[in-house]
Motif scaffolding. Structure first.
Motif, PDB file in Angstrom:
ATOM      1  N   LYS A 276       4.995   8.981   4.255  1.00 44.57           N
ATOM      2  CA  LYS A 276       4.038   9.998   4.713  1.00 44.57           C
ATOM      3  C   LYS A 276       2.936  10.200   3.681  1.00 44.57           C
ATOM      4  CE  LYS A 276       3.845  14.666   6.536  1.00 44.57           C
ATOM      5  NZ  LYS A 276       4.588  15.887   6.858  1.00 44.57           N
ATOM      6  N   SER A 277       3.314  10.249   2.419  1.00 41.64           N
ATOM      7  CA  SER A 277       2.353  10.460   1.343  1.00 41.64           C
ATOM      8  C   SER A 277       1.292   9.353   1.287  1.00 41.64           C
ATOM      9  CB  SER A 277       3.094  10.541   0.009  1.00 41.64           C
ATOM     10  OG  SER A 277       2.204  10.493  -1.073  1.00 41.64           O
ATOM     11  N   LEU A 278       1.728   8.107   1.464  1.00 41.12           N
ATOM     12  CA  LEU A 278       0.798   6.971   1.396  1.00 41.12           C
ATOM     13  C   LEU A 278       0.260   6.560   2.764  1.00 41.12           C
ATOM     14  CD1 LEU A 278       2.464   4.653  -1.282  1.00 41.12           C
ATOM     15  CD2 LEU A 278       0.646   6.337  -1.581  1.00 41.12           C
ATOM     16  N   LYS A 279       0.751   7.211   3.822  1.00 39.73           N
ATOM     17  CA  LYS A 279       0.340   6.897   5.197  1.00 39.73           C
ATOM     18  C   LYS A 279       0.617   5.435   5.519  1.00 39.73           C
ATOM     19  CE  LYS A 279      -3.160  10.446   5.193  1.00 39.73           C
ATOM     20  NZ  LYS A 279      -4.009  10.788   4.113  1.00 39.73           N
ATOM     21  N   ILE A 280       1.858   5.026   5.244  1.00 40.53           N
ATOM     22  CA  ILE A 280       2.268   3.646   5.487  1.00 40.53           C
ATOM     23  C   ILE A 280       3.605   3.632   6.223  1.00 40.53           C
ATOM     24  CG2 ILE A 280       1.083   2.709   3.457  1.00 40.53           C
ATOM     25  CD1 ILE A 280       3.840   2.666   2.040  1.00 40.53           C
TER      26      ILE A 280
ATOM     27  N   ASN B 281     -10.257   0.628  -5.789  1.00 39.07           N
ATOM     28  CA  ASN B 281     -10.612  -0.158  -4.613  1.00 39.07           C
ATOM     29  C   ASN B 281     -10.483  -1.672  -4.859  1.00 39.07           C
ATOM     30  OD1 ASN B 281     -11.292  -0.229  -1.911  1.00 39.07           O
ATOM     31  ND2 ASN B 281     -13.475  -0.462  -2.333  1.00 39.07           N
ATOM     32  N   ILE B 282      -9.469  -2.060  -5.650  1.00 36.95           N
ATOM     33  CA  ILE B 282      -9.210  -3.470  -5.969  1.00 36.95           C
ATOM     34  C   ILE B 282      -8.317  -4.099  -4.914  1.00 36.95           C
ATOM     35  CG2 ILE B 282      -7.989  -4.978  -7.598  1.00 36.95           C
ATOM     36  CD1 ILE B 282      -8.921  -3.195  -9.845  1.00 36.95           C
ATOM     37  N   LEU B 283      -7.418  -3.315  -4.357  1.00 34.76           N
ATOM     38  CA  LEU B 283      -6.376  -3.809  -3.469  1.00 34.76           C
ATOM     39  C   LEU B 283      -6.584  -3.272  -2.060  1.00 34.76           C
ATOM     40  CD1 LEU B 283      -3.697  -5.414  -3.755  1.00 34.76           C
ATOM     41  CD2 LEU B 283      -2.563  -3.245  -4.170  1.00 34.76           C
ATOM     42  N   GLN B 284      -6.457  -4.146  -1.057  1.00 34.43           N
ATOM     43  CA  GLN B 284      -6.542  -3.680   0.324  1.00 34.43           C
ATOM     44  C   GLN B 284      -5.349  -2.780   0.604  1.00 34.43           C
ATOM     45  OE1 GLN B 284      -6.985  -6.929   3.045  1.00 34.43           O
ATOM     46  NE2 GLN B 284      -8.715  -7.794   1.931  1.00 34.43           N
ATOM     47  N   PRO B 285      -5.552  -1.708   1.392  1.00 37.94           N
ATOM     48  CA  PRO B 285      -4.495  -0.708   1.594  1.00 37.94           C
ATOM     49  C   PRO B 285      -3.207  -1.226   2.229  1.00 37.94           C
ATOM     50  CG  PRO B 285      -6.584   0.037   2.528  1.00 37.94           C
ATOM     51  CD  PRO B 285      -6.794  -1.345   2.037  1.00 37.94           C
ATOM     52  N   HIS B 286      -3.225  -2.368   2.900  1.00 32.79           N
ATOM     53  CA  HIS B 286      -1.989  -2.867   3.512  1.00 32.79           C
ATOM     54  C   HIS B 286      -1.170  -3.729   2.549  1.00 32.79           C
ATOM     55  CE1 HIS B 286      -5.062  -5.899   4.505  1.00 32.79           C
ATOM     56  NE2 HIS B 286      -4.085  -6.771   4.384  1.00 32.79           N
ATOM     57  N   TYR B 287      -1.633  -3.901   1.317  1.00 31.54           N
ATOM     58  CA  TYR B 287      -0.845  -4.567   0.279  1.00 31.54           C
ATOM     59  C   TYR B 287      -0.196  -3.509  -0.600  1.00 31.54           C
ATOM     60  CZ  TYR B 287      -2.862  -9.144   1.275  1.00 31.54           C
ATOM     61  OH  TYR B 287      -3.211 -10.319   1.872  1.00 31.54           O
ATOM     62  N   LEU B 288       1.138  -3.492  -0.622  1.00 34.60           N
ATOM     63  CA  LEU B 288       1.867  -2.512  -1.422  1.00 34.60           C
ATOM     64  C   LEU B 288       2.530  -3.220  -2.604  1.00 34.60           C
ATOM     65  CD1 LEU B 288       2.828   0.503  -1.516  1.00 34.60           C
ATOM     66  CD2 LEU B 288       4.938  -0.331  -0.453  1.00 34.60           C
ATOM     67  N   PRO B 289       2.080  -2.932  -3.836  1.00 36.33           N
ATOM     68  CA  PRO B 289       2.713  -3.557  -5.008  1.00 36.33           C
ATOM     69  C   PRO B 289       4.093  -2.953  -5.252  1.00 36.33           C
ATOM     70  CG  PRO B 289       0.978  -2.041  -5.697  1.00 36.33           C
ATOM     71  CD  PRO B 289       0.980  -2.050  -4.201  1.00 36.33           C
ATOM     72  N   PHE B 290       5.095  -3.825  -5.457  1.00 37.53           N
ATOM     73  CA  PHE B 290       6.461  -3.330  -5.675  1.00 37.53           C
ATOM     74  C   PHE B 290       7.076  -3.862  -6.969  1.00 37.53           C
ATOM     75  CE2 PHE B 290       6.879  -7.125  -3.054  1.00 37.53           C
ATOM     76  CZ  PHE B 290       7.846  -7.844  -3.727  1.00 37.53           C
ATOM     77  N   ALA B 291       6.439  -4.839  -7.610  1.00 36.43           N
ATOM     78  CA  ALA B 291       6.975  -5.401  -8.848  1.00 36.43           C
ATOM     79  C   ALA B 291       5.830  -6.038  -9.626  1.00 36.43           C
ATOM     80  CB  ALA B 291       8.057  -6.442  -8.546  1.00 36.43           C
TER      81      ALA B 291
END
Length: 155
Positions: A22-26, A88-98
């Motif tokens: 909810k916080s990240l709207k994803i 604004n380096i990363l498109q919002p549908h890419y979620l970094p996890f590691a």
């Protein structure tokens, strides 16, 4: 998903995941959520991924936590907010996890559930700086293997 993780942050629950989404709207893929309910960040026993197209390995230094970060970890939300929203380096549908030892990021494409590595050598995303690794988070975890230097340490 049979890769064991060490130095994880405090466990999270379903409410934590829902709050995070909810916080990240994803919307997170189910296999991603299952993994984070078991291991909140940390360091996998098998941490090398073979990039067949480039005939090379990439090594994970640490998975980011969703919350309850220890002194050596980072939260996914902080990394995502910094790169996708503030810089604004990363498109919002890419979620970094590691991340790897050079600070490059392993990301999940939330639209496709594909895993990519994002090379941030120049601090920007350019052609060739995002490389496909595999389809699906669970598949990514299963494809991780022991690194050669880890195997030498065991002898």
């Amino acid at each position: 998903m049979n890769n064991h993780f060490e130095r994880t942050s405090e466990k999270i629950n379903v409410d934590d995941l829902q709050s995070f989404e909810k916080s990240l709207k994803i919307k997170l893929p189910e296999d991603f959520k299952e993994h984070y309910l078991k291991y909140n960040g940390g360091i996998p026993d098998n941490k090398c991924f073979y990039m067949q197209a480039f005939d090379t390995f990439v090594e994970i230094s640490r998975f980011f936590s969703i919350k309850n970060v220890d002194d050596k970890g980072q939260k996914i939300e902080d990394v995502y907010t910094n790169l996708a929203i503030k810089q604004n380096i990363l498109q919002p549908h890419y979620l970094p996890f590691a991340k790897d030892w050079g600070g490059n990021l392993f990301c999940i494409n939330l639209k496709l559930n594909d895993i990519f590595i994002l090379y941030l050598d120049m601090g920007t995303v350019e052609n060739g700086s995002i490389r496909f690794l595999t389809r699906g988070f669970e598949n990514f975890i299963e494809m991780l293997e022991k690194c050669e230097d880890d195997e030498e340490d065991e002898d």
